[in-house]
Enzyme design. Sequence first.
Site, short mmCIF file in Angstrom:
data_model
loop_
_atom_site.label_atom_id
_atom_site.label_comp_id
_atom_site.label_asym_id
_atom_site.label_seq_id
_atom_site.Cartn_x
_atom_site.Cartn_y
_atom_site.Cartn_z
N VAL A 28 -4.15 25.26 -18.05
CA VAL A 28 -2.85 25.04 -18.68
C VAL A 28 -1.77 25.84 -17.96
CG1 VAL A 28 -3.69 24.40 -20.98
CG2 VAL A 28 -3.39 26.83 -20.40
N ARG A 38 -0.68 26.14 -13.84
CA ARG A 38 0.01 25.27 -12.89
C ARG A 38 -1.05 24.45 -12.16
NH1 ARG A 38 3.91 25.52 -15.30
NH2 ARG A 38 6.01 26.19 -14.72
N ASP A 49 -4.32 20.01 -18.05
CA ASP A 49 -3.04 19.58 -18.62
C ASP A 49 -1.94 19.61 -17.56
OD1 ASP A 49 -1.37 18.88 -20.97
OD2 ASP A 49 -0.42 20.82 -20.56
N GLU A 93 2.58 15.43 -10.30
CA GLU A 93 2.82 14.85 -11.62
C GLU A 93 3.96 13.85 -11.54
OE1 GLU A 93 3.39 17.97 -14.47
OE2 GLU A 93 1.46 18.91 -14.04
N HIS A 141 0.58 17.13 -19.15
CA HIS A 141 1.45 18.32 -19.18
C HIS A 141 2.18 18.44 -20.53
CE1 HIS A 141 3.76 21.24 -16.35
NE2 HIS A 141 3.63 21.74 -17.56
N SER A 186 0.74 20.55 -23.27
CA SER A 186 0.12 21.57 -24.11
C SER A 186 1.13 22.45 -24.83
CB SER A 186 -0.82 22.45 -23.28
OG SER A 186 -0.13 23.11 -22.24
#
Length: 316
Positions: free
Chosen positions: A223, A225, A249, A254, A273, A275
């Site tokens: 969680v 990077r 996550d 991305e 992404h 969380s």
Amino acid sequence: MPAPTTLLVLDADPPPRLGRLTGRARITHADDTTLAGKLPHADVLLVWDFTSHAVRAAWPGEGARPRWVHTASAGVDHLMCAELAASDTVVTNARGIFDQPIAEYVAALVLAMAKDLPRTLDLQRRHEWRHRESQRVAGTKACVVGSGPIGRAIAQYLKALGITTAIVGRTPRTGIHGPDDLNRLMARADWVISAAPLTADTHRMFDTRRFGVMQPSARFINVGRGQLVDESALAEALSKRWIAGAALDVFEHEPLPSDSPLWDAPGLVVSPHMSGDTVGWRDELSTQFVELYERWEAGKPLTNVVDKQRGYVPGH
């Protein structure tokens, strides 16, 4: 009478709520294409679009630069460049907003994987009745990599579940292990949670060697990077059953491309992404920035000041 402060916002949708600053600041807006031209005219820069790398690209240009930059994120890797790090500009982050939500999310992932919930839902969709045994989390061990507020909050939640938890940080101190202990702790852990900032020292720190020291029954959660993880090494570790499972996550690129092999990696939970993003999180980010602005306006010391060489807020 002095001219009002110029506040430049690197926009994202929806925009921040800055109504409290009406009449107190001259608010202007920029996107990736216009930021470079507007930077020399700004006193303060709010990086609301924390997925953008426009600051890192535009900062080395000509002209004056803002005296203060605030990013609406915990990480600062997306905006930091050598010129910004060497400047007198103060950089602050959104420290404190995401600690509890991310800790809750990690706890949910631990329980979901231990209780085999992804497979239960899959079997339900297929109308299959298949009894299994699940894992008890109490009495297991976790290694949390990252000793900032997010890492410490994760450790607190895991301890509440009865999990023995060790935290690894950049420097050893009371209650925190140093990097030299990482491999030893990972080798003993049932859960390895990555919540470290992205720096030169942490880039792809979770590689083939690190996944190789983990137990075959262990699971990995990131969680922090995406660039902390060698994603191809993780995919290999999962496909060869070196570890039992993982949850990501955050990702190196991305959104995760639809043709990425990670989507189909065995035992991997993929989330977009999210969380730290609970209902109302953008309003919390707006309120935090306005309160920081009011401190800056009043000449008071700013909180959440990032050490630009280290890449995070030190001292905690």
